[in-house]
Design a protein around this motif. Structure first.
Motif, PDB file in Angstrom:
ATOM      1  N   UNK A  26       0.833  -1.201   0.000  1.00 18.42           N
ATOM      2  CA  UNK A  26       0.000   0.000   0.000  1.00 18.42           C
ATOM      3  C   UNK A  26       0.875   1.260   0.000  1.00 18.42           C
ATOM      4  N   UNK A  27       1.962   1.235   0.737  1.00 16.02           N
ATOM      5  CA  UNK A  27       2.875   2.379   0.758  1.00 16.02           C
ATOM      6  C   UNK A  27       3.545   2.564  -0.595  1.00 16.02           C
ATOM      7  N   UNK A  28       3.997   1.479  -1.203  1.00 13.39           N
ATOM      8  CA  UNK A  28       4.649   1.557  -2.507  1.00 13.39           C
ATOM      9  C   UNK A  28       3.710   2.143  -3.559  1.00 13.39           C
ATOM     10  N   UNK A  29       2.459   1.688  -3.551  1.00 12.99           N
ATOM     11  CA  UNK A  29       1.496   2.082  -4.579  1.00 12.99           C
ATOM     12  C   UNK A  29       0.684   3.328  -4.191  1.00 12.99           C
ATOM     13  N   UNK A  30       0.911   3.827  -3.000  1.00  8.80           N
ATOM     14  CA  UNK A  30       0.175   4.994  -2.508  1.00  8.80           C
ATOM     15  C   UNK A  30      -1.338   4.780  -2.595  1.00  8.80           C
ATOM     16  N   UNK A  31      -1.770   3.656  -2.025  1.00  5.76           N
ATOM     17  CA  UNK A  31      -3.188   3.321  -2.007  1.00  5.76           C
ATOM     18  C   UNK A  31      -3.590   2.914  -0.586  1.00  5.76           C
ATOM     19  N   UNK A  32      -4.827   3.200  -0.200  1.00  4.71           N
ATOM     20  CA  UNK A  32      -5.254   2.875   1.164  1.00  4.71           C
ATOM     21  C   UNK A  32      -5.658   1.435   1.407  1.00  4.71           C
ATOM     22  N   UNK A  33      -5.737   0.626   0.345  1.00  2.60           N
ATOM     23  CA  UNK A  33      -6.151  -0.757   0.537  1.00  2.60           C
ATOM     24  C   UNK A  33      -5.887  -1.614  -0.682  1.00  2.60           C
ATOM     25  N   UNK A  34      -5.977  -2.915  -0.468  1.00  4.10           N
ATOM     26  CA  UNK A  34      -5.758  -3.889  -1.541  1.00  4.10           C
ATOM     27  C   UNK A  34      -6.942  -4.852  -1.596  1.00  4.10           C
ATOM     28  N   UNK A  35      -7.252  -5.336  -2.792  1.00  3.05           N
ATOM     29  CA  UNK A  35      -8.274  -6.382  -2.860  1.00  3.05           C
ATOM     30  C   UNK A  35      -7.725  -7.665  -2.235  1.00  3.05           C
ATOM     31  N   UNK A  36      -8.601  -8.429  -1.622  1.00  2.00           N
ATOM     32  CA  UNK A  36      -8.231  -9.729  -1.060  1.00  2.00           C
ATOM     33  C   UNK A  36      -8.796 -10.788  -1.989  1.00  2.00           C
ATOM     34  N   UNK A  37      -7.927 -11.659  -2.484  1.00  2.00           N
ATOM     35  CA  UNK A  37      -8.340 -12.681  -3.457  1.00  2.00           C
ATOM     36  C   UNK A  37      -8.260 -14.080  -2.872  1.00  2.00           C
ATOM     37  N   UNK A 109     -15.043  10.147 -15.096  1.00  2.00           N
ATOM     38  CA  UNK A 109     -16.195  10.797 -14.464  1.00  2.00           C
ATOM     39  C   UNK A 109     -17.025   9.763 -13.709  1.00  2.00           C
ATOM     40  N   UNK A 110     -17.202   8.578 -14.303  1.00  2.22           N
ATOM     41  CA  UNK A 110     -17.936   7.506 -13.610  1.00  2.22           C
ATOM     42  C   UNK A 110     -17.188   7.089 -12.353  1.00  2.22           C
ATOM     43  N   UNK A 111     -15.874   6.943 -12.452  1.00  7.39           N
ATOM     44  CA  UNK A 111     -15.072   6.564 -11.276  1.00  7.39           C
ATOM     45  C   UNK A 111     -15.229   7.590 -10.169  1.00  7.39           C
ATOM     46  N   UNK A 112     -15.125   8.851 -10.520  1.00  7.99           N
ATOM     47  CA  UNK A 112     -15.253   9.919  -9.534  1.00  7.99           C
ATOM     48  C   UNK A 112     -16.652   9.930  -8.918  1.00  7.99           C
ATOM     49  N   UNK A 113     -17.674   9.758  -9.752  1.00  2.00           N
ATOM     50  CA  UNK A 113     -19.051   9.735  -9.248  1.00  2.00           C
ATOM     51  C   UNK A 113     -19.277   8.558  -8.298  1.00  2.00           C
ATOM     52  N   UNK A 114     -18.761   7.394  -8.645  1.00  2.00           N
ATOM     53  CA  UNK A 114     -18.916   6.224  -7.771  1.00  2.00           C
ATOM     54  C   UNK A 114     -18.167   6.411  -6.456  1.00  2.00           C
ATOM     55  N   UNK A 115     -16.958   6.995  -6.522  1.00  2.00           N
ATOM     56  CA  UNK A 115     -16.207   7.261  -5.295  1.00  2.00           C
ATOM     57  C   UNK A 115     -16.973   8.235  -4.405  1.00  2.00           C
ATOM     58  N   UNK A 116     -17.519   9.280  -5.000  1.00  2.00           N
ATOM     59  CA  UNK A 116     -18.281  10.268  -4.234  1.00  2.00           C
ATOM     60  C   UNK A 116     -19.527   9.642  -3.622  1.00  2.00           C
ATOM     61  N   UNK A 117     -20.240   8.870  -4.405  1.00  5.85           N
ATOM     62  CA  UNK A 117     -21.469   8.225  -3.921  1.00  5.85           C
ATOM     63  C   UNK A 117     -21.193   7.326  -2.709  1.00  5.85           C
ATOM     64  N   UNK A 118     -20.038   6.665  -2.710  1.00  5.29           N
ATOM     65  CA  UNK A 118     -19.702   5.735  -1.626  1.00  5.29           C
ATOM     66  C   UNK A 118     -18.755   6.335  -0.588  1.00  5.29           C
ATOM     67  N   UNK A 120     -15.605   7.328  -0.694  1.00  8.14           N
ATOM     68  CA  UNK A 120     -14.305   6.670  -0.663  1.00  8.14           C
ATOM     69  C   UNK A 120     -13.352   7.418  -1.583  1.00  8.14           C
ATOM     70  N   UNK A 121     -12.081   7.156  -1.446  1.00  6.56           N
ATOM     71  CA  UNK A 121     -11.079   7.859  -2.254  1.00  6.56           C
ATOM     72  C   UNK A 121     -10.367   6.930  -3.236  1.00  6.56           C
ATOM     73  N   UNK A 136      -7.084   6.005  -7.570  1.00  7.12           N
ATOM     74  CA  UNK A 136      -7.300   6.777  -6.353  1.00  7.12           C
ATOM     75  C   UNK A 136      -7.594   8.221  -6.726  1.00  7.12           C
ATOM     76  N   UNK A 137      -8.147   8.935  -5.796  1.00  5.60           N
ATOM     77  CA  UNK A 137      -8.403  10.348  -6.024  1.00  5.60           C
ATOM     78  C   UNK A 137      -7.081  11.061  -6.321  1.00  5.60           C
TER      79      UNK A 137
END
Length: 154
Positions: A26-37, A109-118, A120-121, A136-137
């Motif tokens: 997460x630090x390397x990719x500058x993301x707050x989370x990872x999918x769990x598979x 725009x869809x990504x941003x709208x979905x992030x806003x609706x939920x 999340x960043x 990410x945002x």
């Protein structure tokens, strides 16, 4: 513009990984989370830095009293000590429900709208069941800021 132009590829979390490995990715990719598979590579949940830290280092009573806490707290175990105990624990102890996703052909725009609706960043990019990366945002803003002249719409 499509999200495939600004996604960040990351590893996925799997059973057997440690919290330390998730923190490092997460630090390397500058993301707050990872999918769990699961063992078949299908996303079945997510692990987030916030959830891991909350569950392992932050008692509920401190959250409830956050606004009235002083600068120095006595009688509370040092967060660094507690975190270091958690780093080698299995990440599957911290799996949450699966997160939002969209396909790589989706518009930003869809990504941003979905992030806003939920509220999340970030959002995962998944094509035909295969994880491609995260938008990410920050990656969206970085991409937009890099354009002197906006590209033509895709």
């Amino acid at each position: 513009m499509r999200v495939d132009k600004m996604l960040t590829p990351t590893k996925v979390a799997t059973a057997g990984m440690t919290v330390r490995e998730v923190f490092e990715e997460c630090s390397r990719a500058n993301t707050p989370g990872l999918p769990f598979c699961d063992d078949d590579g299908q996303i079945c949940g997510r692990v987030t830095l916030k959830h891991i830290l909350k569950k392992s280092c932050l008692p509920d009573y401190l959250v409830e009293m956050a606004r009235v806490l002083g600068e120095q707290l006595s009688g509370v175990q040092d967060m660094v000590t507690k975190a270091s105990e958690v780093l080698d624990s299995p990440v599957e102890n911290f799996v949450q429900e699966a997160h939002l996703s969209l396909t790589s052909g989706s518009s930003t725009v869809k990504a941003l709208a979905m992030m806003e609706q939920s509220d999340t960043s970030y959002i995962y990019v998944v094509d035909e069941g295969r994880y491609k990366g995260v938008v990410t945002i920050h990656s969206l803003a970085e991409t937009l800021a890099s354009y002197d002249n906006p590209p033509a719409s895709d």
